[in-house]
Enzyme design. Structure first.
Site, PDB file in Angstrom:
ATOM      1  N   ASP A 965       0.855  -1.176   0.000  1.00 58.08           N
ATOM      2  CA  ASP A 965       0.000   0.000   0.000  1.00 58.08           C
ATOM      3  C   ASP A 965       0.898   1.235   0.000  1.00 58.08           C
ATOM      4  O   ASP A 965       2.122   1.147   0.105  1.00 58.08           O
ATOM      5  CB  ASP A 965      -0.934  -0.017   1.215  1.00 58.08           C
ATOM      6  CG  ASP A 965      -2.246   0.721   0.946  1.00 58.08           C
ATOM      7  OD1 ASP A 965      -2.246   1.644   0.106  1.00 58.08           O
ATOM      8  OD2 ASP A 965      -3.261   0.393   1.581  1.00 58.08           O
ATOM      9  N   GLU A1170     -10.347   6.328   4.894  1.00 57.66           N
ATOM     10  CA  GLU A1170      -9.344   5.678   5.739  1.00 57.66           C
ATOM     11  C   GLU A1170      -9.405   6.183   7.176  1.00 57.66           C
ATOM     12  O   GLU A1170     -10.482   6.317   7.757  1.00 57.66           O
ATOM     13  CB  GLU A1170      -7.961   5.831   5.093  1.00 57.66           C
ATOM     14  CG  GLU A1170      -7.912   5.179   3.712  1.00 57.66           C
ATOM     15  CD  GLU A1170      -6.533   5.179   3.067  1.00 57.66           C
ATOM     16  OE1 GLU A1170      -5.530   5.145   3.790  1.00 57.66           O
ATOM     17  OE2 GLU A1170      -6.466   5.185   1.828  1.00 57.66           O
TER      18      GLU A1170
END
Length: 1284
Positions: A965, A1170
């Site tokens: 990521d 997020e």
């Protein structure tokens, strides 16, 4: 006992006399005693713990008076940006330093501490201090004292050659010798005023000989020539005072309360590292080290420098912090240095790779090498305990400790700290005084170098006329004090803007200098039209580098920061211009020089920009001469003036030139012809594995590492792609070629970067990736589908087996319409706690639904052929994209739903809940898998070899590539990036094949290359990664079709796709309540007198779409993209005779005073993504609940919840007639109106539990405490008039 009484009394009297005498007189406290006698007396009284404490230097942020007393701490430092308070005054500094000093003085022996600070171009940590030019500019001022050489301007591949000049101007010659001393004296006055009579670390960069401007600390070096650096050590007597004639060589000297102890650094060779990479290896023989990097240390020691700091770098592979031969054998024994040697910030930690991996060894190696004081910003107790243990166990001899403490005490005695440990306020008015600012202004004038002064020698542009009708000042650095000052100013990395401290920008300086009648126009980046529409007499363009420090400044490109180059082109193409470069080193300027009339290197001039105007307008003349070579292209680097060696090399080569060249040309020609004939990897008829093998056989380590690197679009350029062999580019959330960029604009961007990749030796195409998590959500005008939380509803009862596949196919077409072949989707997390900020990216709390939703993968990639081998990636053609299953594994199960947190579950639980969808994805040929930020039972997934390699690759037979990521490997350590070498090693060894590096890609490339060459990471691991990456690229057809065309541009936001999204919205809605007392409200009548639409989300396309829409965190409002809001959908649907009234948050009186037939209230959550979406309360955003209360208390209402998860709604349900969960429906809200007004019926069933209160969470179907407001699978149904 009687006979012993008298002697015992005598003994008691004697002891009392000793104590009393001791209280009266301690030799070490007597300034009349010889220095060595004082040191010996004090050391004889000290315990091991007190000695070890003297060897520790801790950071101000951790220091307290109590800690200094408890651990006998010998020194405190302020790191870059470490201050008592924002914009702290001199008085605040004095009080802070004195408070800590009192803690040191409260110890048994009352040994004062010594306070250190980085003051490398003035007192640069302190608000209002005078900031002088950085050393790179000051080196120019001493250029005139060196021997003249005949090295001409613009020769040997240099734009501006290094040339040493004598000047004949008497005033200039007489003024320069004292400039450095005067500068140092002004600094001292500032230091003393704020407690700095106990200041140690006036950090001088005068000892670095920067041999490669790619180094991020090059501006801290005076020159590439050691003779200039040696001359600049004259600053030391300014700081410390002139050393007495009879002083013993090597003994430190500080002449009084108005002086400070200086620190020569960084010992030794840090300016000569390979490729200028900070903290890297300096490869040079001992003679070279002595002749280039060592001389300035000899000069410093001769001038009585008090301390020397060790470099992070290595010399021929040996860490300087562990190099006893150089620190003890040469510096202390050979050069007779008698001050103390200090480590750099956590310097001994970095003796091991990764840092701090074997701290006991680091302590032993560093102290044995000869380091006397250790800079311990964080782990000071660990150091103290370890060092004491090693001394007590005879690992480190007591003699080494005594040597270190003796040196530290020598400096403290020499400074007069025992006599004057506390600072006073007598000099506070010296901070940023006018006298100091005038000196800095003088230094600026003498540091400027005029590189060009006309396009026509007969018509020089400079000096500029002060009186002109209208002049232009342009450029990013013209009105930016932070850029002017550079790194190490107020904050470690420096700052942007004009609020950091007090000073004069160049724009202000120009306005101060010109005649009052002259109209000064400022435009940071004017376009051509602006320039044509104004008649400017001339322009001053000020551009350069942004602030940086240390490793963050390492650059392989050395370009002017955008939009600097375009500003030069626009302005200098339209008007006479002088370009002023603000930079810490030479930068790439050659392509732009012909456009300029005049060019000035101003380096990093500091706060006094008036000095620049003094020269531009002719009050003073240019005198500066380059103290370092200005290259043409970075490919020439490193390149320094070394004429003799250069000529000798050429002479020797010429003897071999003709026969060798003939043979070499023949070989090259033969190789080129055979290569051109046939390369197996370029032949699409060859088997996949044969192509991969052939290509890998041709690849170098650097080319392989490049393939493993994915960089952000903003950092990418064709040159970067070519130079580093970059394998992939991504657009992060909100990263677009231009605001509201068209499909054509996207394609042009992607193709331009692709051509850079194709121009490499082997022509390996790059793969461009983008987050397309609910449609092509970064692209303007794209169709935005419902987020996964809504799509999960559509498969709850097998309503449409092909809907997700159709959405995947549409998304693939829209992504390909912009030239992009790789989508970071789908997210197959199983969200077990709606408090998680990414819960809307999950289809369900039930893994079976998530498994079913992997059907989107054949939509994105195409149907896997029947005979395909399990685990092999598949992409069907140019209308499909490579998909990415994410985030492996368990990211939806973290404690309390905290993003990137720990998932606590046994292996069976992990396999049964979080892993099944990955098995389905691999079976369907998914191309890539992205690793999760989260941990599993405390182990970071990015470092989990057992799961990434052992299970995903070996057990599940996944043959695509595994990608990290965004900065995922950085986060292996906590805090992130604290041990990057370890992070690279752990991430790659775990099995990650491609690393997403939005920022520090060169650091990764260099580190991974280094670890491979040192066999830390085996070549087999690199080959496995590259094989997987190439497999995906071949499967995608990138080698055959690397360049995108415009054939699919009409697919972006097509009507067909919008109709599909509208259908998805209809099937994703869940009806939670419909009427009171068996009187259903829905469907609503289309024809009525007057209806109300209310709520913050009713007319807000951004809220409807949620996070990951145009920007990473999403946006509010209706200007972000094209779509239909709920309000517009209602107006489109009702009968023309129905009056639709919109009031976002009506009060009760408004609702009651209008006779509304019914109301539609649309409220919910604001966009988030997020961690920003993590919520412990899960409430509707205000004024949502008050809108519900005001409206539903007065009229029949349906409430539509726009949210990424269930939210707290139970307290309001009783007042609501009908309740609809619409999730995050995307751009096509017409689908909501289709159901509200009965064209289609509600059919959706909850794919996740709707809780009553957050105290119940986590709560999932099947849990023992399961008591939901609306259970998993719940959903009322209605019939639609348009359905079969």
């Amino acid at each position: 006992m009687g006979k012993f009484a008298t002697p015992m009394l005598g003994l008691a009297f004697w002891c009392l006399w000793v104590v009393a005498s001791g209280a009266v007189y301690m030799k070490y406290k007597d300034p009349k005693q010889p220095l060595n006698a004082r040191i010996n007396d004090l050391m004889s009284r000290m315990t091991l713990e007190e000695k070890v404490g003297q060897m520790g230097q801790m950071e101000r942020g951790f220091a307290t008076a109590a800690l200094l007393k408890k651990y006998f701490i010998g020194s405190v430092l302020s790191g870059g940006g470490s201050i008592p308070a924002p914009k702290a005054s001199a008085e605040t500094w004095v009080h802070m330093v004195n408070e800590l000093q009192r803690g040191a003085l409260a110890t048994r022996l009352g040994i004062p501490m010594i306070y250190g600070i980085d003051a490398i171009h003035g007192h640069n940590n302190v608000y209002k201090a005078t900031i002088f030019p950085h050393n790179v500019g000051l080196g120019v001022t001493r250029q005139v004292y060196l021997p003249t050489t005949n090295y001409e301007f613009c020769c040997s591949g240099k734009i501006f050659g290094y040339k040493n000049w004598y000047r004949t101007h008497a005033d200039f010659l007489s003024g320069i010798p004292n400039l450095l001393r005067g500068l140092a004296l002004r600094l001292l006055l500032k230091f003393v005023q704020q407690g700095s009579l106990i200041l140690l670390l006036l950090v001088l960069r005068s000892h670095q000989v920067c041999r490669d401007p790619r180094w991020g600390r090059c501006y801290e070096s005076y020159s590439e020539d050691h003779k200039i650096v040696q001359a600049m050590t004259e600053i030391i007597p300014g700081l410390q005072g002139d050393i007495p004639a009879n002083s013993q060589k090597g003994v430190p000297f500080v002449s009084g309360k108005t002086k400070v102890a200086a620190c020569a650094k960084h010992f030794v060779g840090d300016g000569g590292t390979v490729k200028g990479i900070n903290e890297n290896n300096t490869v040079i023989d001992f003679s070279g080290l002595l002749s280039i990097h060592m001389p300035a240390y000899f000069n410093s020691i001769q001038k009585g420098v008090a301390t020397i700091m060790v470099s992070y770098s290595s010399w021929n592979g040996k860490r300087m912090h562990a190099n006893g031969d150089l620190i003890t054998g040469f510096l202390k024994d050979k050069l007779k240095f008698r001050g103390f040697v200090i480590s750099d910030w956590q310097g001994i930690d970095q003796i091991t790779d990764p840092p701090h991996a074997n701290y006991s060894y680091s302590v032993q190696a560093g102290i044995h090498a000869g380091i006397d004081m250790v800079m311990l910003p964080v782990n000071f107790t660990e150091f103290i305990d370890d060092l004491i243990f090693q001394v007590k166990n005879n690992i480190i001899p007591m003699s080494r400790i005594d040597d270190a403490v003796r040196r530290i005490l020598r400096v403290k005695f020499v400074m007069g700290l025992f006599e004057n440990p506390l600072a006073d306020l007598s000099l506070v008015n010296q901070l940023g005084s006018q006298e100091h600012r005038e000196l800095a202004r003088e230094a600026v004038r003498k540091s400027l170098v005029l590189l060009k002064n006309s396009k026509n020698a007969a018509r020089p542009l400079l000096p500029l006329s002060k009186k002109a009708p209208k002049i232009l000042v342009a450029g990013t650095h013209a009105d930016n004090l932070g850029c002017q000052c550079g790194g190490w100013t107020i904050a470690w990395q420096g700052l942007n803007g004009n609020d950091l401290t007090v000073g004069t920008t160049i724009l202000t300086a120009v306005r101060n200098a010109v005649d009052p009648s002259t109209h000064v126009v400022y435009n940071e980046n004017p376009d051509a039209e602006f320039l044509k529409s104004n008649k400017f007499s001339y322009a001053i363009v000020v551009v350069g580098e942004p602030p940086y420090s240390e490793t963050n400044g390492d650059s392989m490109t050395l370009t002017i920061a955008e939009p600097g180059v375009s500003t030069i082109s626009n302005v200098c193409g339209a008007v006479k211009c002088v370009v002023v470069i603000i930079s810490g080193r030479p930068v790439v300027i050659e392509p732009h020089v012909p456009k300029m009339d005049a060019l000035v290197a101003a380096w990093l001039p500091g706060t006094e920009g008036q000095g620049v105007a003094d020269i531009l307008f002719g009050d003073y003349g240019f005198t500066g001469k380059l103290a370092r070579t200005w290259f043409k292209t970075v490919d020439q680097l490193p390149m320094n003036v070394e004429l003799t060696r250069y000529k000798l090399r050429v002479a020797k080569m010429r003897r071999l030139e003709i026969p060798m060249m003939r043979f070499f040309v023949f070989l090259c020609f033969w190789a080129a012809v055979t290569e051109a004939v046939y390369m197996k990897y370029k032949d699409p008829k060859q088997p996949l594995n044969a192509r991969i093998k052939d290509l890998m056989n041709r690849m170098t380590l650097e080319e392989k590492v490049g393939q493993m690197t994915q960089i952000e679009r903003k950092l990418a350029s064709p040159d970067v792609m070519k130079k580093y062999f970059i394998g992939s580019i991504l657009s992060g959330g909100g990263s677009v070629p231009a605001p509201k960029a068209s499909a054509e604009s996207w394609i042009n961007t992607v193709n331009e970067l692709q051509r850079g990749a194709l121009s490499t030796r082997l022509g390996i195409p790059m793969i461009y990736g983008i987050d397309a998590v609910h449609g092509h959500n970064n692209a303007y005008k794209a169709t935005i589908f419902p987020h996964n939380v809504g799509l999960g509803v559509t498969r709850q009862r097998n309503l449409d087996p092909n809907l997700l596949k159709r959405i995947g196919a549409a998304t693939a077409l829209e992504v390909r319409a912009t030239g992009i072949p790789y989508a970071f989707a789908p997210c197959i997390a199983v969200c077990r706690d709606p408090r998680w900020g990414r819960c809307y990216e999950s289809y369900s709390e039930d893994h079976k639904i998530v498994q079913a939703m992997t059907e989107i993968i054949p939509g994105l990639q195409g149907d896997l052929p029947a005979n395909s081998r399990k685990g092999i990636p598949f992409v069907a053609g140019k209308t499909k994209v490579a998909a990415c299953a994410k985030h492996f594994v368990g990211d939806g199960g973290t404690v309390k739903g905290i993003d990137e947190n720990n998932t606590v579950i046994d292996f069976n639980g992990l396999l049964s809940i979080h892993m099944p969808a990955y098995l389905d994805s691999i079976r369907k040929g998914v191309s890539t898998v992205m690793v999760s930020y989260s941990s599993w039972n405390g182990k970071k997934m990015h470092a989990s070899h057992d799961l990434v390699t052992g299970f995903l690759k070996d057990k599940l037979k996944f043959r695509g590539f595994v990608i990290s990521d965004w900065q995922g490997i950085d986060k292996i350590t906590d805090p992130p990036h604290t041990n990057y070498s370890y992070s690279v090693q752990a991430g790659i060894q775990a099995g990650i094949d491609m690393i997403m590096l939005p920022e520090n890609f060169t650091e990764f490339v260099d580190e991974l290359t280094f670890q491979c060459k040192k066999n830390i990471i085996p070549m087999s691991r690199i080959d496995d990664a590259v094989k997987r990456i190439l497999r995906v690229k071949f499967v995608l057809g990138l080698f055959e079709n690397p360049i995108a065309d415009l054939s699919l541009v009409n697919q972006l936001g097509s009507q067909e796709h919008r109709e599909l999204a509208r259908e998805a919205v209809r099937k994703s809605l869940v009806l939670l309540k419909n009427g009171i007392d068996n009187r259903p409200l829905l469907p609503l009548p289309k024809k009525d007198t007057k209806i109300l639409v209310a709520g913050s989300h009713a007319d807000n396309l951004g809220y409807q779409c949620g996070g990951w829409t145009i920007e990473w965190q999403g946006l509010g409002g209706n200007d972000l993209t094209i779509g239909t809001t709920v309000l517009t959908a209602v107006r489109n649907t009702v009968d023309p005779s129905t009056q639709v009234v919109y009031n976002e948050n009506p009060d009760a009186n408004f609702v009651k005073s209008n006779k509304f037939s019914y109301a539609i209230v649309v409220v919910g959550e604001h966009p988030y993504t997020e961690t920003f979406g993590d919520s412990m309360n899960l409430t509707i955003a205000e004024p949502g609940t008050s809108t519900i209360s005001n409206v539903c208390g007065a009229v029949k209402c349906v409430v539509v919840i726009i949210s990424g998860r269930p939210v707290v709604i139970e307290p309001y349900v009783a007042s609501i007639d009908a309740l609809v969960a619409a999730w995050l429906p995307g751009t096509e809200a017409q689908g909501i109106a289709d159901l509200l007004f009965g064209d289609y019926g509600f059919s959706g069933k909850l794919a996740r539990t709707w809780f009553r209160t957050v105290d119940q969470l986590p709560m999932n179907v099947g849990d023992a405490h399961y008591d939901p407001l609306y259970p998993f699978g719940f959903g009322l149904t209605t019939k639609g008039t348009m359905e079969n």
